[in-house]
Enzyme design. Structure first.
Site, PDB file in Angstrom:
ATOM      1  CG  ASP A 182      99.115 -77.025 111.820  1.00 46.53           C
ATOM      2  OD1 ASP A 182     100.294 -77.316 111.618  1.00 46.53           O
ATOM      3  OD2 ASP A 182      98.761 -76.212 112.697  1.00 46.53           O
ATOM      4  CE  LYS A 193     101.842 -75.267 113.661  1.00 43.13           C
ATOM      5  NZ  LYS A 193     100.629 -75.043 114.440  1.00 43.13           N
ATOM      6  CB  CYS A 211      98.211 -72.871 111.863  1.00 38.63           C
ATOM      7  SG  CYS A 211      97.965 -73.116 113.645  1.00 38.63           S
TER       8      CYS A 211
HETATM    9  C1  VGL Z   1      95.224 -74.164 114.756  1.00 42.85           C
HETATM   10  C2  VGL Z   1      93.790 -73.410 116.385  1.00 42.85           C
HETATM   11  C3  VGL Z   1      94.550 -74.017 117.361  1.00 42.85           C
HETATM   12  C4  VGL Z   1      95.556 -74.235 113.304  1.00 42.85           C
HETATM   13  C5  VGL Z   1      95.996 -74.773 115.722  1.00 42.85           C
HETATM   14  O1  VGL Z   1      96.252 -75.202 112.871  1.00 42.85           O
HETATM   15  O2  VGL Z   1      95.115 -73.332 112.548  1.00 42.85           O
HETATM   16  N1  VGL Z   1      94.138 -73.474 115.098  1.00 42.85           N
HETATM   17  N2  VGL Z   1      95.645 -74.690 117.029  1.00 42.85           N
END
Ligand code: VGL
Ligand code: ZN
Length: 215
Positions: free
Chosen positions: A16, A119, A163
């Site tokens: 991410d 995702k 994540c």
């Molecule tokens: C994430 C909060 C919401 C992350 C993703 O990538 O850590 N955190 N969605």
């Protein structure tokens, strides 16, 4: 501790590294210390791993506008409030990584990746993990990695306490040996990031300070 890596059996998961999680891109859910120098470090390490022959994958948080994790989709709820949804705990985040938006893009050259695993596409379920969503539905990452005969993973990215942690913990549960590169991970908050590192270590994940310690 045996930290030697077999390149043919080791995959890399860049978690991410997207505009909305960075200060660099003034993201809606910007994680501390995610400036240009952080992105440069991630890019350099990923290029180096690729040039040595490691197989590189990425995950991408990729939500529809009506996603359950956005506080704006709940009446009278504040950002960062924690609620129950169908018996599960859900943190309410600012809208982020909306599919099709500029800040959903991964900030390092997409050509470095053999595959990008998206995702959080189902509006009803959050998915911190790159392996399964909160409804238990597989993303296909496990099968993909196993189709390449990988048994070891190097993991880094954003965010340490959400994540990255969820992906690394599911990787261990899925039978992989896991190395987490600490300085290539940044967390939403210091306390939760610290406890995430402890939890991961207890689960058998090897916490490696910098990439040059293992390659
Ligand atoms: C994430 C909060 C919401 C992350 C993703 O990538 O850590 N955190 N969605
Ligand atoms: Zn998200």
């Amino acid at each position: 501790m045996d930290n030697s890596l077999d390149i043919d059996q080791t995959g890399v998961i860049v978690v991410d590294v997207q505009g909305d999680f960075t200060i660099l891109k003034q993201g809606s859910l910007a994680v501390q210390d995610t400036d240009q120098s952080y992105i440069d470090k991630v890019l350099a390490a990923t290029k180096q791993l690729k040039s040595k022959g490691y197989k590189i994958f990425a995950t991408q948080d990729f939500h529809p506008q009506n996603h359950v994790s956005f506080y704006t989709n709940h009446k009278n709820k504040a950002v960062y409030e924690i609620i129950e949804v169908d018996g599960r705990t859900q943190i309410l985040w600012p809208p982020h990584c909306v599919r099709g938006s500029e800040n959903a893009n991964i900030l390092i050259d997409n050509d470095l990746f053999l595959a990008i695993i998206q995702k959080g596409m189902n509006s009803k379920y959050d998915s911190y993990s790159g392996f399964f969503d909160d409804g238990g539905i597989k993303t296909g990452l496990d099968e993909l990695l196993k189709s390449y005969k990988l048994d070891t993973l190097i993991i880094y990215g954003l965010a340490t306490d959400y994540c990255v942690k969820a992906t690394a913990m599911d990787a261990i549960k899925s039978g992989f040996k896991v190395f987490l590169i600490e300085n290539l991970c940044k967390g939403v908050a210091d306390d939760t990031s610290k406890s995430a590192l402890k939890e991961m270590k207890l689960a058998g994940i090897k916490i490696i300070p910098v990439i040059s310690d293992i390659i």
